[in-house]
Design an enzyme around this catalytic site. Structure first.
Site, mmCIF file in Angstrom:
data_model
loop_
_atom_site.group_PDB
_atom_site.id
_atom_site.type_symbol
_atom_site.label_atom_id
_atom_site.label_comp_id
_atom_site.label_asym_id
_atom_site.label_seq_id
_atom_site.Cartn_x
_atom_site.Cartn_y
_atom_site.Cartn_z
ATOM 1 N N HIS A 196 -0.790 -8.422 17.036
ATOM 2 C CA HIS A 196 -2.140 -9.258 16.538
ATOM 3 C C HIS A 196 -3.002 -9.799 18.047
ATOM 4 C CE1 HIS A 196 0.767 -12.573 18.323
ATOM 5 N NE2 HIS A 196 1.181 -11.749 17.585
ATOM 6 N N LYS A 237 0.889 -1.150 0.410
ATOM 7 C CA LYS A 237 0.211 0.051 0.179
ATOM 8 C C LYS A 237 0.878 1.084 -0.189
ATOM 9 C CE LYS A 237 -4.798 -2.264 1.888
ATOM 10 N NZ LYS A 237 -4.775 -2.207 3.405
#
Length: 129
Positions: A113, A62
């Site tokens: 996470h 990205k």
């Protein structure tokens, strides 16, 4: 160094686990380098570790503005931890060429996470002009 781009990505860990079950080692070898696989294998939360690396690779793509196209391979981006546990990025192949063309000298990445989600943020740095 100056910041020239930023990318972020969120991954659903159960989705990665499903891909691992459905496509087995073929998926893992296509997406993760042997060093990334060894790191994940050495942890009890393997799925979360791989999901974090997956998110980091997406975040890096990205920031480059290219997406997965052409000659780009998932394994052109490797995310491994240094001795202090901080993730570091190594580029090769087509992704390295693209980064060079954009003036990217270094990519800093942060990963976190849970059992359900992994998120990564990547920042592209260039030399000051």
């Amino acid at each position: 160094m100056k910041i020239i781009a930023h990318g972020i990505d969120l991954v659903d860990c159960p989705r990665i686990e499903e891909m691992m079950k459905r496509h087995e080692q073929r998926f893992i070898d296509r997406v993760f380098t042997s060093c990334e696989q060894a790191y994940a294998d050495s942890n009890k939360d393997k799925v979360e570790k791989l999901a974090g690396r997956f998110a980091a690779k997406e975040a890096i793509m990205k920031l480059m503005g290219t997406g997965w196209r052409g000659k780009i391979a998932w394994t052109d981006i490797e995310v491994v931890n240094n001795a202090a546990g901080q993730p570091e990025v190594t580029l090769c192949g087509e992704v390295k060429k693209i980064a060079h063309g954009l003036g990217i000298k270094h990519i800093s990445v942060s990963i976190t996470h849970t059992a359900n989600f992994a998120i990564a943020s990547a920042v592209a740095l260039a030399e000051k002009s």
